[in-house]
Scaffold this active site. Sequence first.
Site, PDB file in Angstrom:
ATOM      1  CE1 TYR A   1      -3.672   2.567   1.264  1.00 51.69           C
ATOM      2  CE2 TYR A   1      -1.816   3.459   2.488  1.00 51.69           C
ATOM      3  CZ  TYR A   1      -3.104   3.589   1.995  1.00 51.69           C
ATOM      4  OH  TYR A   1      -3.814   4.753   2.235  1.00 51.69           O
TER       5      TYR A   1
ATOM      6  CD  GLU B   1      -6.133   4.473  -0.576  1.00 54.84           C
ATOM      7  OE1 GLU B   1      -6.213   4.919   0.574  1.00 54.84           O
ATOM      8  OE2 GLU B   1      -7.079   3.914  -1.156  1.00 54.84           O
TER       9      GLU B   1
END
Length: 355
Positions: free
Chosen positions: A95, A177
Amino acid sequence: MNLLEHEAKRLLADYDIPIPRGTVLDATSPLPQPPVVLKSQVPVGGRGKAGGVRIVTKTEAMAPTIAELLSLPIGPYTPSCLLAEEVLAIKRELYLALMIDIASGEIICSAHRSGGVDIERHDKADFFHTPLQATHFDQVADSLADYLELPAKSFVLADYVRRLHRCFIESDALLIEINPLILTTDDRLVAGDAKLRLDSAARFRHPDWDFAAMGTDTNFVSLDPSGHIGTVANGAGLAMETVDSLRFAGLSVANFLDIGGGASKESVLKAFSKITAFPDITAIVINIFAGITRCDEVARAIIAATEETDHLPKLYIRLAGTGHEAAVTLLDAASITTLPSLETCIGQLKKDLSS
Ligand code: GDP
Ligand code: MN
């Protein structure tokens, strides 16, 4: 505004962030060759868990899977297109995100060793979390590489961070993101998914912006589920004033809505459908001060949306600014009344309610 994944990836690719090869398709497109990952293009996450991401390996499964995904709602959205991408061989899912810390105003680089569909489950304290300053990219990348247990990727991550930062600044982003950032079995780092939130208020700086969210990008706040008056205004300030003035007059207001600049038929239709979903609505006050927005465009949007909405409560419309006269002419022709000010709207509204 939140971009669709394929829009976000196109923007990232402009900054040389590696993305999977892919094409956007709808029901009329030629079928892609398997194997591909088919991904529902809706402006929300959680698609994987909702069945909106499917790997297709067989030719005969392609058409039915595409049809299925195009009719599968994800939250409040049904996709109008899909992204078909090469299937990556995954070694690890990571991530990586840049976001703004509202308290400090800094851009934060955030990361997690274990990305993917369960990212929300991780303890906040386990995330990599460092303010990003242009002078410190290499140090941040070093500690990021350590944290991710990818010491050999320090240089690659430095490029990633530098490019993402430039993209963030130049695009007036609020959030970038990448989840998952995929480490492939042949050790490449590829953006498997991308979520990009851009600052709608910066639109004037980006005449090139052309995204699905534009025109439907509205700020709607439900204030009172049993409220009697719905509101539509452009600009947050005017929208607040509209709510405040109605409340001062003793009226119960169901919602706050800033439809932003350039109201389209779609945005007015969407506003009407959200407002008429309140059970006790008896009236809608529309308060528009047009600068860049043109009143006549808003008028056309109102007329079209009115024709397509059943059981619309009575409208109290005040339009001022650019294109006002043309708007009044259009609305008159459609037998829709306009009033000169918010005060006269409120006065008329109170009179109608008491009669
Ligand atoms: P989200 O659920 O809306 O965030 O959708 P994502 O694009 O993140 O996809 C969800 C999950 O699908 C990922 O975490 C992966 O596990 C899986 N996935 C997506 N693309 C690929 C791919 O190319 N190959 C493989 N094997 N899995 C993928
Ligand atoms: Mn994802």
